[in-house]
Design a protein around this motif. Sequence first.
Motif, PDB file in Angstrom:
ATOM      1  N   GLU A  87      35.404  61.554  -9.140  1.00  0.00           N
ATOM      2  CA  GLU A  87      34.533  62.725  -9.056  1.00  0.00           C
ATOM      3  C   GLU A  87      34.966  64.240  -8.201  1.00  0.00           C
ATOM      4  O   GLU A  87      33.772  64.843  -8.890  1.00  0.00           O
ATOM      5  N   ARG A  88      35.871  64.414  -8.010  1.00  0.00           N
ATOM      6  CA  ARG A  88      36.409  65.547  -7.613  1.00  0.00           C
ATOM      7  C   ARG A  88      37.311  66.238  -8.387  1.00  0.00           C
ATOM      8  O   ARG A  88      38.214  67.163  -8.152  1.00  0.00           O
ATOM      9  N   LEU A  89      36.946  65.682  -9.637  1.00  0.00           N
ATOM     10  CA  LEU A  89      38.457  65.812 -10.625  1.00  0.00           C
ATOM     11  C   LEU A  89      37.265  66.936 -11.959  1.00  0.00           C
ATOM     12  O   LEU A  89      36.644  66.471 -12.727  1.00  0.00           O
ATOM     13  N   PRO A  90      38.254  68.312 -11.683  1.00  0.00           N
ATOM     14  CA  PRO A  90      37.134  68.975 -12.767  1.00  0.00           C
ATOM     15  C   PRO A  90      37.174  68.773 -13.683  1.00  0.00           C
ATOM     16  O   PRO A  90      38.524  67.969 -14.251  1.00  0.00           O
ATOM     17  N   GLY A 110      40.165  56.810  -6.200  1.00  0.00           N
ATOM     18  CA  GLY A 110      39.016  56.823  -7.008  1.00  0.00           C
ATOM     19  C   GLY A 110      39.692  57.135  -9.132  1.00  0.00           C
ATOM     20  O   GLY A 110      38.916  57.398  -9.258  1.00  0.00           O
ATOM     21  N   ILE A 111      40.126  58.108  -8.658  1.00  0.00           N
ATOM     22  CA  ILE A 111      40.632  58.560 -10.191  1.00  0.00           C
ATOM     23  C   ILE A 111      41.031  57.938 -11.042  1.00  0.00           C
ATOM     24  O   ILE A 111      41.938  56.055 -10.982  1.00  0.00           O
ATOM     25  N   GLY A 112      40.547  57.024 -12.318  1.00  0.00           N
ATOM     26  CA  GLY A 112      40.864  56.642 -13.090  1.00  0.00           C
ATOM     27  C   GLY A 112      40.675  56.755 -14.196  1.00  0.00           C
ATOM     28  O   GLY A 112      40.715  57.955 -14.604  1.00  0.00           O
ATOM     29  N   PRO A 113      40.635  55.596 -15.467  1.00  0.00           N
ATOM     30  CA  PRO A 113      40.626  56.203 -16.671  1.00  0.00           C
ATOM     31  C   PRO A 113      39.206  56.184 -17.223  1.00  0.00           C
ATOM     32  O   PRO A 113      38.547  55.216 -16.714  1.00  0.00           O
ATOM     33  N   SER A 114      38.939  57.361 -18.799  1.00  0.00           N
ATOM     34  CA  SER A 114      37.328  57.388 -18.817  1.00  0.00           C
ATOM     35  C   SER A 114      37.501  56.070 -19.905  1.00  0.00           C
ATOM     36  O   SER A 114      38.645  55.677 -20.156  1.00  0.00           O
ATOM     37  N   ASP A 115      36.433  55.998 -20.886  1.00  0.00           N
ATOM     38  CA  ASP A 115      36.354  55.410 -21.990  1.00  0.00           C
ATOM     39  C   ASP A 115      36.999  56.265 -23.282  1.00  0.00           C
ATOM     40  O   ASP A 115      37.004  55.466 -24.225  1.00  0.00           O
ATOM     41  N   PHE A 160      47.943  54.590 -11.473  1.00  0.00           N
ATOM     42  CA  PHE A 160      47.503  54.410  -9.702  1.00  0.00           C
ATOM     43  C   PHE A 160      47.232  55.504  -8.761  1.00  0.00           C
ATOM     44  O   PHE A 160      47.465  56.397  -8.243  1.00  0.00           O
ATOM     45  N   GLU A 161      45.490  56.016  -9.825  1.00  0.00           N
ATOM     46  CA  GLU A 161      44.923  56.899  -9.431  1.00  0.00           C
ATOM     47  C   GLU A 161      45.483  58.658  -8.976  1.00  0.00           C
ATOM     48  O   GLU A 161      45.845  59.251  -8.897  1.00  0.00           O
ATOM     49  N   ASN A 162      46.516  58.679 -10.101  1.00  0.00           N
ATOM     50  CA  ASN A 162      47.397  59.410 -10.757  1.00  0.00           C
ATOM     51  C   ASN A 162      46.906  59.902 -12.405  1.00  0.00           C
ATOM     52  O   ASN A 162      46.391  59.874 -12.588  1.00  0.00           O
ATOM     53  N   THR A 163      47.168  61.532 -12.506  1.00  0.00           N
ATOM     54  CA  THR A 163      47.000  62.058 -13.753  1.00  0.00           C
ATOM     55  C   THR A 163      48.949  62.739 -13.870  1.00  0.00           C
ATOM     56  O   THR A 163      49.456  62.017 -12.982  1.00  0.00           O
TER      57      THR A 163
END
Length: 102
Positions: free
Chosen positions: A29-32, A53-58, A42-45
């Motif tokens: 949500e908060r990642l531009p 809540g950071i995760g992989p997209s499709d 584990f919620e990291n880039t």
Amino acid sequence: MTHVGGEWFEISRPPYAPVDRRWETALAERLPPDPAHAFGSFENTLCGIELPGIGPSDYLWLPEHLNACGACREAAVVIDERWPRELRDDHARISIAKRLAK
């Protein structure tokens, strides 16, 4: 990463994947959206941004795109260089179960 399963609970490493087919684009949500970051784990880039809540997209993260994060690209190259050249084909999986049987 280790995969467990198959016949006799075989333990093996996953096959090699080139940098442009290994990571998904990170989503939170908060990642531009720009620059585009690679999801690490584990919620990291890959470049170290940590957000709840950071995760992989499709979608795959493509390091050659103009909007790809440069720090993620550098980390991806470092990780890729660690993978031994002789273990970069589909037949180079190491099976512990097969080693124990000898």
